[in-house]
Design a protein around this motif. Structure first.
Motif, PDB file in Angstrom:
ATOM      1  N   ARG A  97       0.832  -1.215   0.000  1.00  0.00           N
ATOM      2  CA  ARG A  97       0.000   0.000   0.000  1.00  0.00           C
ATOM      3  C   ARG A  97       0.858   1.253   0.000  1.00  0.00           C
ATOM      4  O   ARG A  97       0.643   2.184  -0.798  1.00  0.00           O
ATOM      5  CB  ARG A  97      -0.898  -0.003   1.236  1.00  0.00           C
ATOM      6  CG  ARG A  97      -1.807   1.218   1.358  1.00  0.00           C
ATOM      7  CD  ARG A  97      -2.267   1.432   2.791  1.00  0.00           C
ATOM      8  NE  ARG A  97      -1.148   1.819   3.666  1.00  0.00           N
ATOM      9  CZ  ARG A  97      -1.255   1.939   4.985  1.00  0.00           C
ATOM     10  NH1 ARG A  97      -2.409   1.675   5.603  1.00  0.00           N
ATOM     11  NH2 ARG A  97      -0.209   2.320   5.718  1.00  0.00           N
ATOM     12  N   ASP A  98       1.847   1.304   0.880  1.00  0.00           N
ATOM     13  CA  ASP A  98       2.659   2.509   1.017  1.00  0.00           C
ATOM     14  C   ASP A  98       3.461   2.787  -0.252  1.00  0.00           C
ATOM     15  O   ASP A  98       3.568   3.935  -0.686  1.00  0.00           O
ATOM     16  CB  ASP A  98       3.597   2.372   2.218  1.00  0.00           C
ATOM     17  CG  ASP A  98       2.855   2.326   3.541  1.00  0.00           C
ATOM     18  OD1 ASP A  98       1.621   2.526   3.538  1.00  0.00           O
ATOM     19  OD2 ASP A  98       3.502   2.076   4.585  1.00  0.00           O
ATOM     20  N   ARG A  99       4.019   1.740  -0.860  1.00  0.00           N
ATOM     21  CA  ARG A  99       4.778   1.938  -2.096  1.00  0.00           C
ATOM     22  C   ARG A  99       3.875   2.431  -3.213  1.00  0.00           C
ATOM     23  O   ARG A  99       4.245   3.338  -3.971  1.00  0.00           O
ATOM     24  CB  ARG A  99       5.473   0.636  -2.510  1.00  0.00           C
ATOM     25  CG  ARG A  99       6.386   0.808  -3.715  1.00  0.00           C
ATOM     26  CD  ARG A  99       7.071  -0.479  -4.095  1.00  0.00           C
ATOM     27  NE  ARG A  99       6.130  -1.481  -4.614  1.00  0.00           N
ATOM     28  CZ  ARG A  99       6.506  -2.618  -5.190  1.00  0.00           C
ATOM     29  NH1 ARG A  99       7.794  -2.924  -5.292  1.00  0.00           N
ATOM     30  NH2 ARG A  99       5.608  -3.475  -5.632  1.00  0.00           N
ATOM     31  N   ALA A 100       2.677   1.860  -3.305  1.00  0.00           N
ATOM     32  CA  ALA A 100       1.741   2.277  -4.357  1.00  0.00           C
ATOM     33  C   ALA A 100       1.296   3.720  -4.156  1.00  0.00           C
ATOM     34  O   ALA A 100       1.197   4.492  -5.123  1.00  0.00           O
ATOM     35  CB  ALA A 100       0.528   1.347  -4.374  1.00  0.00           C
ATOM     36  N   LEU A 101       1.042   4.118  -2.919  1.00  0.00           N
ATOM     37  CA  LEU A 101       0.583   5.482  -2.642  1.00  0.00           C
ATOM     38  C   LEU A 101       1.675   6.503  -2.970  1.00  0.00           C
ATOM     39  O   LEU A 101       1.417   7.516  -3.627  1.00  0.00           O
ATOM     40  CB  LEU A 101       0.162   5.606  -1.177  1.00  0.00           C
ATOM     41  CG  LEU A 101      -0.236   7.008  -0.692  1.00  0.00           C
ATOM     42  CD1 LEU A 101      -1.352   7.603  -1.544  1.00  0.00           C
ATOM     43  CD2 LEU A 101      -0.638   6.971   0.781  1.00  0.00           C
ATOM     44  N   ILE A 102       2.884   6.251  -2.512  1.00  0.00           N
ATOM     45  CA  ILE A 102       3.986   7.184  -2.786  1.00  0.00           C
ATOM     46  C   ILE A 102       4.249   7.263  -4.286  1.00  0.00           C
ATOM     47  O   ILE A 102       4.419   8.353  -4.846  1.00  0.00           O
ATOM     48  CB  ILE A 102       5.254   6.760  -2.024  1.00  0.00           C
ATOM     49  CG1 ILE A 102       5.038   6.947  -0.514  1.00  0.00           C
ATOM     50  CG2 ILE A 102       6.462   7.573  -2.491  1.00  0.00           C
ATOM     51  CD1 ILE A 102       6.166   6.399   0.343  1.00  0.00           C
TER      52      ILE A 102
END
Length: 319
Positions: A152-157
């Motif tokens: 999730r965090d990689r996709a959001l950034i």
């Protein structure tokens, strides 16, 4: 009558408003409920109005109908002693808009803020911290994607970097806002002012979004939020949208873990993506269209190419 300002978490309607009667109280509440749609603007305006009217009460003003330009000018002068010029100008805008609303509602006879000038402020370059391409790559590569939260965090950034999306637009996305068109993955964003905006994904963003959707299984919930919190006591995504404050805490935590000293914010990634695009031959006009800016002058605030020139010139000082 003692209503509260809806959606803002604010205290009850100020005493100076209630002193002008029930119609004034209702009109005051309607300003925040009806005239302002953006929740961040609503909260900021509510804080400014509350602070100003509390100050007026302390200065001996008996009712909102008795507020004069001198009161507004004195309060603005006080605010400039502790706040930045943009913050003070925003607060003055809040008071102006509020009294415009009260004038049209025939609560007050004139707008006491109309003739008051705010502090001068000229911006040629934004202040948002920006990462260079190497730092952005380092941050993305250091995220452990063996867990749903890492995916999730990689996709959001990556979404904020490669699509120039504001964090508010990114966090408002649903799963079906990621879709296939012309054999490419696209993203649909709802930017400030309700402006809809769609653009194709960079190949890196496409890979990260596919990994996120496939690895977490949320693709079967098309109307659900795209970026979600983690359910308490589990390592799985919940059905609750990720709040903006949580996203800010996440990017600061990820930057620290990646050894990046820059004090980044959610907006950093928008500026980072725009600067990287322009450094690689992109045009300012296309950058404005991709960022959904109404004017290239706004996009120029995110262009940090001259920072490199400044650093190179500083190193010419040989002592």
């Amino acid at each position: 009558m003692n209503p509260t300002v809806p959606f803002t978490g604010a205290a009850p309607v100020p005493a100076l408003v209630n002193a002008a009667g029930d119609r004034a109280g209702i009109r005051f509440v309607e300003f925040f409920a009806s005239a302002i749609r953006n929740p961040h603007t609503r909260r900021a305006y509510a804080r400014a109005a509350s602070d100003f009217l509390m100050w007026c009460a302390g200065a001996g003003v008996s009712s909102i109908t008795a507020v004069q330009p001198l009161h507004v000018a004195a309060w603005i002068e006080r605010q400039t002693q502790t706040l930045s010029a943009p913050a003070v100008r925003q607060q003055l805008a809040a008071i102006r808009h509020l009294f415009d609303w009260l004038v049209t509602g025939q609560i007050v006879p004139h707008n006491p803020a109309a003739s008051v000038r705010g502090p001068s402020h000229t911006v040629k370059k934004g202040r948002t911290p920006v990462l260079d391409a190497g730092e952005a790559r380092q941050l993305l590569d250091r995220i452990d994607v063996s867990t749903p939260i890492g995916l999730r965090d990689r996709a959001l950034i990556a979404l904020m970097v490669f699509s120039f999306a504001r964090v508010g637009a990114a966090l408002a996305m649903r799963v079906d806002d990621v879709y296939v068109q012309q054999r490419r993955l696209w993203v649909r964003l709802r930017e400030k002012g309700g402006k809809a905006h769609a653009m194709p994904c960079h190949h890196t963003l496409e890979a990260y979004l596919h990994a996120y959707l496939d690895g977490t299984g949320i693709g079967g919930d098309p109307k659900g939020p795209l970026f979600r919190t983690i359910a308490r006591g589990t390592a799985r995504l919940s059905t609750t949208p990720l709040p903006q404050a949580n996203a800010y805490a996440m990017v600061r935590r990820r930057a620290l873990a990646a050894g990046i000293g820059t004090a980044i914010s959610n907006h950093t990634f928008r500026a980072t993506g725009i600067t990287a695009y322009l450094k690689n031959g992109g045009t300012l006009e296309n950058a404005a269209a991709m960022a959904n800016h109404a004017s290239t002058r706004t996009t120029q605030l995110y262009d940090r190419r001259r920072d490199d020139v400044s650093l190179d010139e500083v190193e010419r000082i040989h002592i």
